[in-house]
Design a protein around this motif. Structure first.
Motif, short mmCIF file in Angstrom:
data_model
loop_
_atom_site.label_atom_id
_atom_site.label_comp_id
_atom_site.label_asym_id
_atom_site.label_seq_id
_atom_site.Cartn_x
_atom_site.Cartn_y
_atom_site.Cartn_z
N GLU A 10 0.82 -1.22 0.04
CA GLU A 10 0.07 0.15 -0.06
C GLU A 10 0.93 1.22 0.04
N ILE A 11 1.89 1.18 0.42
CA ILE A 11 3.02 2.46 0.55
C ILE A 11 4.01 2.41 -0.36
N GLY A 12 4.55 1.26 -0.61
CA GLY A 12 5.31 1.20 -1.69
C GLY A 12 6.79 1.16 -1.31
N VAL A 13 7.09 0.92 0.08
CA VAL A 13 8.51 1.10 0.58
C VAL A 13 8.97 -0.28 0.58
N PRO A 14 10.27 -0.68 0.45
CA PRO A 14 10.93 -2.22 0.51
C PRO A 14 10.68 -2.64 1.93
N SER A 15 10.64 -4.11 1.77
CA SER A 15 10.56 -4.45 3.09
C SER A 15 11.70 -4.50 4.02
N GLU A 16 12.88 -4.32 3.27
CA GLU A 16 14.23 -4.32 4.19
C GLU A 16 14.10 -2.84 4.99
N SER A 17 13.07 -1.85 4.67
CA SER A 17 13.30 -0.60 5.30
C SER A 17 12.35 -0.73 6.42
N LEU A 18 11.54 -1.70 6.90
CA LEU A 18 10.75 -1.71 7.90
C LEU A 18 11.45 -2.89 8.89
N CYS A 19 11.31 -2.44 10.25
CA CYS A 19 11.58 -3.13 11.39
C CYS A 19 10.55 -4.20 11.48
N ASN A 20 10.78 -4.98 12.52
CA ASN A 20 9.92 -6.21 12.79
C ASN A 20 8.67 -5.46 13.26
N PRO A 21 7.47 -5.90 13.17
CA PRO A 21 6.43 -5.37 13.63
C PRO A 21 6.21 -5.56 14.99
N LEU A 22 5.68 -4.67 15.91
CA LEU A 22 5.02 -4.86 17.21
C LEU A 22 3.68 -4.74 17.40
N PHE A 23 3.34 -5.79 18.01
CA PHE A 23 1.80 -5.83 18.21
C PHE A 23 1.35 -4.94 19.20
N ILE A 24 0.44 -4.22 19.19
CA ILE A 24 0.11 -3.34 20.14
C ILE A 24 -1.33 -3.53 20.55
N GLY A 25 -2.16 -4.24 19.86
CA GLY A 25 -3.56 -4.56 20.56
C GLY A 25 -4.58 -4.73 19.56
N ILE A 26 -5.65 -4.66 19.88
CA ILE A 26 -7.12 -4.79 18.96
C ILE A 26 -8.15 -3.90 19.33
N SER A 27 -8.35 -3.14 18.30
CA SER A 27 -9.73 -2.35 18.42
C SER A 27 -10.78 -2.67 17.82
N ARG A 28 -12.05 -2.47 18.08
CA ARG A 28 -13.20 -2.60 17.54
C ARG A 28 -14.03 -1.47 17.40
N ARG A 29 -14.43 -1.22 16.29
CA ARG A 29 -15.24 -0.02 16.08
C ARG A 29 -16.57 -0.45 16.34
N ARG A 30 -17.33 0.54 16.83
CA ARG A 30 -18.79 0.20 17.50
C ARG A 30 -19.66 0.11 16.26
N LEU A 31 -19.54 0.77 15.02
CA LEU A 31 -20.46 0.66 14.19
C LEU A 31 -20.07 -0.76 13.42
N ASN A 32 -20.81 -1.52 13.32
CA ASN A 32 -20.80 -2.80 12.65
C ASN A 32 -19.86 -3.79 13.42
N VAL A 33 -19.58 -3.38 14.70
CA VAL A 33 -18.57 -4.17 15.35
C VAL A 33 -17.30 -5.07 14.62
N ARG A 34 -16.62 -4.28 13.97
CA ARG A 34 -15.46 -4.57 13.19
C ARG A 34 -14.14 -4.73 13.88
N PRO A 35 -13.60 -5.80 13.93
CA PRO A 35 -12.28 -5.75 14.88
C PRO A 35 -11.06 -5.68 13.72
N ALA A 36 -10.12 -5.25 14.64
CA ALA A 36 -8.75 -5.02 13.91
C ALA A 36 -7.51 -4.91 14.81
N ALA A 37 -6.52 -5.74 14.38
CA ALA A 37 -5.07 -5.94 15.24
C ALA A 37 -4.34 -4.69 14.73
N PHE A 38 -3.51 -4.26 15.49
CA PHE A 38 -2.75 -3.03 15.21
C PHE A 38 -1.48 -3.25 15.62
N PHE A 39 -0.36 -2.77 14.87
CA PHE A 39 0.98 -3.07 15.01
C PHE A 39 1.74 -1.73 14.88
#
Length: 320
Positions: free
Chosen positions: A227-256
């Motif tokens: 989506e951004i176009g950056v090379p994977s080598e420019s990215l550090c290992n992801p850190l998981f910071i939690g899960i959010s759920r929007r109240r509209l449509n109760v849609r969950p998403a994990a964030f890093f």
């Protein structure tokens, strides 16, 4: 972790010190799949809505997704390497997501509060025998949303080397929240983990659980690159910071949280060649203050992602 009732999101899980892949495991099991709603007419509306959507858009594809079915935290999300979270995931698909979470009658798929609040403390064999094999207490959210597809999305708070945060403005071609600001992200994909169904034996289960856990981290890096176009080598290992759920449509998403070694102006140049550039129209590299001002124009689950990032920043600032 509760938010005000009028908030656009609810934080289901917060790991403010950030969890590495070794601190996140997965139990992928059919017991975390969606439970059909007892109302036959409501169930039938899933097919009706999907058929109508396909009729209007022949390009729609019914791909499989991982379904969020709760979690167990050990160590309260602290900085200790002994802290750990186990995500409970089932299997669902895009068709069921459209027919439940995105159904105009989506609230009818939710278990009434007077039932799920009682279920938080006792095993409700007479109401929901599906859950009664568990001895652990069940969270409100798991029971409330047991009839929805609730596919687990993902999002990345990407910090550039000049301390900017990357945001995308969604195009008008997307099905959800066109024109809104979002963090880069999408979904962990069962197909990319080689999964088409639930495993049969215990030996297979352990192997599959590891593959799904790895896909949680691999997928968010993949989404950022595409989506951004950056090379994977420019990215550090992801850190998981939690899960959010929007109240509209109760849609969950994990964030890093992901650090990028490139400066924001370099990333702007790479964005024009992004593989999934059609999903967005513009890339923004913003400060925390600017992000705060843009948050109201983000979908609820991404507002929750921003809240998780702020909790991480606060935790890091409090480290002696």
């Amino acid at each position: 972790m509760e938010q005000e009732a009028d908030s656009a999101y609810k934080l289901l899980l917060s790991c403010p010190h950030g969890f590495s892949s070794s601190q996140v495991s997965v139990v992928f099991d059919g017991s975390y799949d969606r439970v059909p709603h007892p109302d036959t007419n409501l169930e039938n509306s899933i097919s009706e809505i999907w058929d109508s959507r396909v009729q209007n858009n022949k390009s729609l594809f019914n791909g499989q997704k991982f379904r969020y079915g709760g979690h167990i935290m050990r160590g309260e999300g602290g900085s200790s390497v002994e802290s750990h979270v186990c995500l409970h995931l089932g299997l669902t698909d895009y068709r069921t997501f459209v027919g439940t979470n995105l159904n105009p009658l989506w609230e009818k798929f939710l278990v009434p509060s007077e039932v799920h609040k009682y279920a938080d403390h006792v095993c409700l064999a007479s109401f929901y025998p599906h859950y009664c094999k568990y001895s652990v207490e069940l969270g409100d959210d798991v029971i409330q949303c047991q009839h929805t597809a609730s596919p687990l999305g993902n999002g990345a708070v990407v910090e550039t080397s000049d301390k900017k945060i990357l945001l995308l403005q969604r195009s008008n071609n997307v099905g959800e929240f066109p024109g809104h600001f979002v963090f880069p992200g999408g979904h962990p994909e069962p197909q990319d983990a080689g999964i088409t169904s639930h495993p049969c034996g215990s030996t297979d289960s352990e192997f599959i659980n590891h593959k799904v856990s790895q896909e949680m981290f691999d997928s968010i890096t993949r989404e950022v690159v595409e989506e951004i176009g950056v090379p994977s080598e420019s990215l550090c290992n992801p850190l998981f910071i939690g899960i959010s759920r929007r109240r509209l449509n109760v849609r969950p998403a994990a964030f890093f949280f992901i650090k990028c070694s490139l400066q924001s102006n370099e990333i702007q140049q790479l964005y024009s060649t992004a593989q999934d550039g059609y999903e967005s129209t513009q890339l923004f590299a913003v400060s925390m203050i600017e992000l705060e001002n843009m948050a109201s124009k983000m979908p609820g689950c991404h507002q929750g992602g921003f809240a998780l990032y702020k909790l991480m920043v606060e935790a890091m600032n409090n480290i002696p």
